[in-house]
Structure formats: C-alpha cells, structure tokens
Design a protein around this motif. Sequence first.
Motif: not given
Length: 344
Positions: A37-63
């Motif tokens: 779903a995140m990839k679909a959002v990226r495709v739908a908004h190709p020019k946007a700056r997309i921020t992910l709000l998550t929790t610390p366990p996923y920080k390194d992976f998400a970055e």
Amino acid sequence: MAKPGKSASPVNPGEAAEKVLVIKLSALGDFVLALGAMKAVRVAHPKARITLLTTPPYKDFAELCPYVDEVETDGRPDTMKATAALISRIRKAKYDIVYDFQTSGRTKNYFTALNKTGKAPLWSGHHEKAAFFHDNADRATMHSIDRLAEQLEVAGVAPGGRWLGNSAPKPDLSWVRPKLLDAPRLQPAYFSIETPYMLLIPGASAHREAKRWPVENYAELAKRVADAGVTPVIIGGKAEGQLAHEIVRKEPRTKSLTTRTDLFQIVTLAEKALFVVGNDTGPMHMAAIAGAPGVALFALTESNPDHAAPRGAQTIIINSAPTLAELSVDDVWQSVRALGVLPS
C-alpha cells in the motif's frame, strides 16, 4: 458540481500533492504487509514528500524504504503532552492527505483531535468523518493486503478505481539487498552458514500459547531437516532465546541466530534459504514476501488464515488442529516434502 447546501465529494490530490503522511505503527507482520500500500501511495503521489509516522523498532528499516522520504517514530506518544505535540506537528505540516494504515483507536483519536482544533487534512482511514472513510463492515476479517487495497480504492488510489482480480498492491522487499549494496553482513557466510540451509521461526505471541508449536516438535523437525542434508537455522529475538537453546540442545546440528539478525538480514537470509517453517509471526511474513518457500503453522482456535496468513508464492498453510500442540511433526514434514525443495 455540488448541489446547493451540500459539499462536493472529496477528491484525491494525486500528482498535485506536495506533502503526504502515511501512518503505520506496528506490529512487524502488519507493517511489512502494508509496504504494498505504501508503494501504491508513492506511485499516486510521485512529486510529493512522503512522511511515514511509525515507531522506533522500524526506524532503520523504514529510512531505507524507497516509498517514503522521511520517517518520524513518535507515533505512539506516552504522555498527553507528547500527544499534543504530535497533533500540533501534523497540523502545522499541512499535509495534502493522510493515509492511516493503522486504523486503530489511537489513530482515530488523532483525526478527532485534528478535527476539533481546525480543519483536518484529507484523511483515508476508518473514521466516519474522514474524507475517505473505509466503512466495510467486514474489514476486521479481511486480510491486511485486501483491506488496505480496498481502503486505497475508497481514497481514489487504484488503476481505473479498482484493484481487479489479484492486482491488489503486494509487499515487495526486493529493494533491501540493492539498497545495502549487497553488503557482506547480508550473506549467509557472515553467520558461518553454508548452503543448503532453512529457517526455523519458533516464536509467536507469548500470551497466546495456542499459536506456538511445541519446542520438542521443532527439535524433531530440525533433526529430520538435518538428516536430509539441510542446516536448520533459528531466527528470532530475545524472547525466542530459550526456545532456540532447547532446540539446539536436542539437535546440535541446528544453528541459532536469535538476537543476531536485524530486519534486513531476515529478508536476505530468507531470499537464499531453501525453505522456512514458522508460526504466525512477523518474520514468517517477511520470509514469505522475500520469496522463500515455506510452511506456516496456524491453530484453528487462534487464527483465520484467510485474513492472517503469510502470502508467499510458495507458502503452504497448515491449520488442521485446534491448537498447535495438536499438530504432529509428521503433518508438518509432509508439507515440507510437498514444497519439492529438499535435496534428492
């Protein structure tokens, strides 16, 4: 055109969006399943700056995830002051649209707070006042991939308005190895593992015993695997340390990597594993998405594979017993053999 006295239906800003927020807090399996779903959002908004709000366990992976540009990890503030600061930051960011992929009571409260103190941004989620309200009464029993796909449809993110057939956006982890330049720590040799090997994932929720296959069964399976010329390799966190110790004690040809693997290494070990066997847990989802053939163990009384099972191209789901304690080693071994990957 809207009729007098009525508001026009909200429209997704699509390519015109400049700032987008995606919310996905936990757990590991759900987080990974939301990557499609995140990839679909990226495709739908190709020019946007997309921020992910998550929790610390996923920080390194998400970055390193190619679908987002920025990661914020305070998605579960533990004080009223911190919650107020988070809401204030979301408001000040002036996002064009927010995709709430957590859809929990907590994130519904975030929307409510934004709505009380001013006009909330366009919001995709499970709140009756959201611009894009996913109100399917069966959403709680849908598989995460299907539920998020339908939520995106409501928000206007789908080719032609619908994800037809089997086209729902699926998680993809093929970016992990290239992003890390196929570093030595991603190789089995880094852990002194020789091929062929397989992964055992004996962990699961500690408070849900029915979701755990007994440790003695994992040990017996490890023996059969080793006898077939394949090295059993256990992965898991600190909570699985004692389980791994018992399995290795009973079958010394097993290798334990508990507490030694990060999320990137789980993916890349799974990519090269002959197969994987595990309970209903996050790393099992990761292994299936990474492409490892596998056998996933489910208890009839605890999980409905229709909405919780790993979705891998070569994943066999076993859910033939009321609890996993009643699932025999013979049943699991038969499924392992059915994968067709064991050495001749």
